[in-house]
Scaffold this active site. Structure first.
Site, PDB file in Angstrom:
ATOM      1  N   GLU A   4       0.838  -1.213   0.000  1.00  0.00           N
ATOM      2  CA  GLU A   4       0.000   0.000   0.000  1.00  0.00           C
ATOM      3  C   GLU A   4       0.863   1.250   0.000  1.00  0.00           C
ATOM      4  OE1 GLU A   4      -3.197  -0.008  -1.181  1.00  0.00           O
ATOM      5  OE2 GLU A   4      -3.499  -1.469   0.413  1.00  0.00           O
ATOM      6  N   THR A  60       2.845   2.038  -2.219  1.00  0.00           N
ATOM      7  CA  THR A  60       4.152   1.677  -2.790  1.00  0.00           C
ATOM      8  C   THR A  60       4.214   2.017  -4.279  1.00  0.00           C
ATOM      9  OG1 THR A  60       3.215  -0.534  -3.029  1.00  0.00           O
ATOM     10  CG2 THR A  60       4.753  -0.213  -1.207  1.00  0.00           C
ATOM     11  N   GLU A  96      -9.798   7.441 -17.364  1.00  0.00           N
ATOM     12  CA  GLU A  96     -10.077   7.944 -16.013  1.00  0.00           C
ATOM     13  C   GLU A  96      -9.262   9.204 -15.719  1.00  0.00           C
ATOM     14  OE1 GLU A  96     -10.674   6.382 -11.461  1.00  0.00           O
ATOM     15  OE2 GLU A  96     -11.104   5.119 -13.184  1.00  0.00           O
ATOM     16  N   ASP A 121      -5.668  -0.567 -10.449  1.00  0.00           N
ATOM     17  CA  ASP A 121      -7.068  -0.996 -10.430  1.00  0.00           C
ATOM     18  C   ASP A 121      -7.461  -1.640 -11.752  1.00  0.00           C
ATOM     19  OD1 ASP A 121      -6.987   0.198  -7.998  1.00  0.00           O
ATOM     20  OD2 ASP A 121      -8.341   1.854  -8.476  1.00  0.00           O
ATOM     21  N   TYR A 174      -3.330  12.319   0.773  1.00  0.00           N
ATOM     22  CA  TYR A 174      -2.573  11.484  -0.169  1.00  0.00           C
ATOM     23  C   TYR A 174      -1.462  12.317  -0.801  1.00  0.00           C
ATOM     24  CZ  TYR A 174      -1.670   9.164  -4.690  1.00  0.00           C
ATOM     25  OH  TYR A 174      -1.079   8.593  -5.788  1.00  0.00           O
TER      26      TYR A 174
END
Length: 393
Positions: free
Chosen positions: A33, A35, A162, A174, A224
Site C-alpha cells: 500500500e 508503494t 479515467e 485498479d 494522499y
C-alpha cells in the site's frame, strides 16, 4: 442472475436478438500500500463479484445506457459524434471516456450499442467499481467491433480515460487487476514498468472478508498528496547526499538503514521507512505464498497495517477499530486496511468456519467504538474481465 438481467434488458430496450453478456470484477489489494508511486510493487487480485453487462449492437451511432444501480437516472443516451464529459450523464461518463479513448487511438468503432449494467460492488468502498465498468466497456468494444488489441493495452486506455476524460489521477493498479485477474492468483505488479507475475494464493477453507468502514472520506485526496510529497522530499534529500535513486522502492531495508540518517525531517523519515519496508514486505509475501505459508502471509498483512498506522499515518480510528477487532477473532489469519486510507475498507483472510462469528463480533465492536455500522463482503479470488458465453438470448 443473467437470465433476470436479460429480461430486464428486453423490458428497457425491446425484444432483440444477438444479445451479448459480459462480466468485469472488482479488485482488492492484498498487500503493498502506497508503494506504487514510490517505485515499488503492489499485490492485488480480482474478486468473484463485480459488474455485469447485457449488450446489443445498434445500426446507428447512438449509445443508450442503463444501470440497475442508478435506476433513478433512467436511460442515458449519447452519440458517437458527441463524446464529451457531461456532469448530468453521471456514471455514464466512465463508459463514454473509454469509447472516446479507443477512438482517439484509431480503433474503429462504427456504431453505438444498447447496454444494461448491474454491479454488486459497493460504490465508494474502494473496490474499484469505476475500473470495473471501464474495463468491462473495453472488453465489450473489442468483442462487438472485432478490435485488434490485447488486454494490457486496453488496461492502459482505461486508465487514460479515467485520468484525462474523468479527471481522476489514479494509478494503473485498479484497471490492471480487473483486466488481468486470474482465479486463485494475485498479481505482483510493478506499476512503473508493468512487469507482472501471477502468484498462487491457496485459501484452503478460508475466504477474503472485506469490511467497509462506511466513513465518508473528505480529506483523502489532500492527505494522499501530502504523503506523496513527503516521499519525494525524502528522495531529494538522499540524492543531495549522493544516494542516486529515483524512487524509495529501489532501496532494500538494509540499504535504507545505512542512508536514512541523511533524512533530517522526522515526518519524511517515517513516510520513507514505510515505503521501503512495505515494498520488502510485498516481495516477502510472494516468497511465503509460493512456499504455501498462508499463516506467515497473514502476519505480513498485520505488519503492513501497523506500518500504515504508525509510519504513514493513513488509517484513523475507523480502520484501526475494524482491524484490531479482526485481530482478536478466532480464525483470522491476517487483517489490514486496503486502499488509500482515511476510511474505505479492510481486507482480512478468515477461516470459513469462523466467518459468521467474525462478521457478528467485529461489526458489534466497531459499532460500539465508532457509532458506525460496517458492511461485510465475503469474496474469493476470481478471473479478470471477459465475455460470458451464454446461450440464453
Amino acid at each position: 442472475m443473467l437470465k433476470d438481467l436479460i429480461l430486464e434488458f428486453k423490458k428497457k430496450f425491446g425484444e432483440f436478438e444477438d444479445i451479448g453478456t459480459y462480466f468485469s470484477p472488482g479488485r482488492v489489494n492484498l498487500i503493498g500500500e502506497h508503494t506504487d508511486y514510490n517505485g515499488g510493487f503492489v499485490f492485488p487480485c480480482a474478486l468473484d463479484f463485480g459488474t455485469y453487462a447485457v449488450v446489443r449492437k445498434r445500426e446507428d451511432k447512438i449509445f443508450r445506457m442503463y444501470s440497475k444501480n442508478f435506476e433513478n437516472l433512467g436511460i442515458i443516451e449519447f452519440s458517437l459524434n458527441d463524446l464529451v464529459y457531461k456532469k448530468e450523464d453521471n456514471w455514464a461518463n466512465y463508459p463514454k471516456g473509454v469509447i472516446k479513448t479507443f477512438l482517439d487511438h484509431n480503433l474503429a468503432i462504427k456504431t453505438g450499442f444498447d447496454v444494461l449494467f448491474f454491479g454488486n460492488i459497493p460504490n465508494g468502498a474502494g473496490l474499484s467499481s469505476s475500473a470495473s465498468i471501464e474495463v468491462l466497456v473495453a472488453v465489450i468494444l473489442k468483442s462487438l467491433f472485432d478490435l485488434d488489441i490485447d488486454m494490457v493495452e486496453m488496461v492502459k486506455y482505461c486508465q487514460l480515460a479515467e485520468n484525462k476524460f474523468i479527471g481522476v489521477n489514479s494509478g494503473i493498479m485498479d484497471q490492471f487487476a480487473v483486466g488481468m485477474g486470474k482465479k486463485d492468483r494475485a498479481i505482483l505488479l510493478d506499476c512503473n514498468s508493468l512487469n507482472y507475475e501471477y502468484v498462487p494464493v491457496v485459501l484452503n477453507n478460508m475466504s477474503i472478508v472485506i469490511a467497509n468502514t462506511n466513513k465518508k472520506r473528505g480529506l483523502a485526496d489532500s492527505k494522499y498528496n501530502e504523503r506523496r510529497a513527503s516521499c519525494e522530499a525524502a528522495v531529494e534529500e538522499l540524492n543531495k547526499n549522493g544516494v542516486k535513486i529515483k524512487y524509495l522502492g529501489e532501496l532494500t531495508v538494509e540499504e535504507f538503514g545505512k542512508v536514512k540518517h541523511f533524512i533530517k525531517d522526522e515526518e519524511q523519515l517515517k513516510r520513507a521507512r514505510h515505503a521501503v519496508r512495505e515494498n520488502e514486505r510485498t516481495k516477502e509475501a510472494v516468497s511465503v505464498l509460493k512456499a504455501g505459508n498462508i499463516e506467515k502471509f497473514g502476519k505480513l498483512m498485520n505488519e503492513s497495517h501497523i506500518s500504515l498506522r504508525d509510519d504513514y499515518e493513513v488509517t484513523g480510528i475507523e480502520l484501526d477499530s475494524l482491524v484490531e477487532a479482526a485481530w482478536d477473532e478466532e480464525g483470522t489469519i491476517g487483517s489490514r486496511m486496503t486502499g488509500a486510507g482515511f476510511g474505505g475498507c479492510t481486507v482480512s483472510i478468515v477461516k470459513n468456519e469462523n466467518i459468521e462469528s467474525f462478521i457478528k463480533n467485529v461489526g458489534e465492536k466497531y459499532k460500539v467504538k465508532t457509532g458506525l455500522s460496517a458492511s461485510f463482503y465475503v469474496a474469493n479470488i476470481g478471473n479478470g474481465a471477459k465475455e460470458l458465453k451464454s446461450d440464453i438470448n
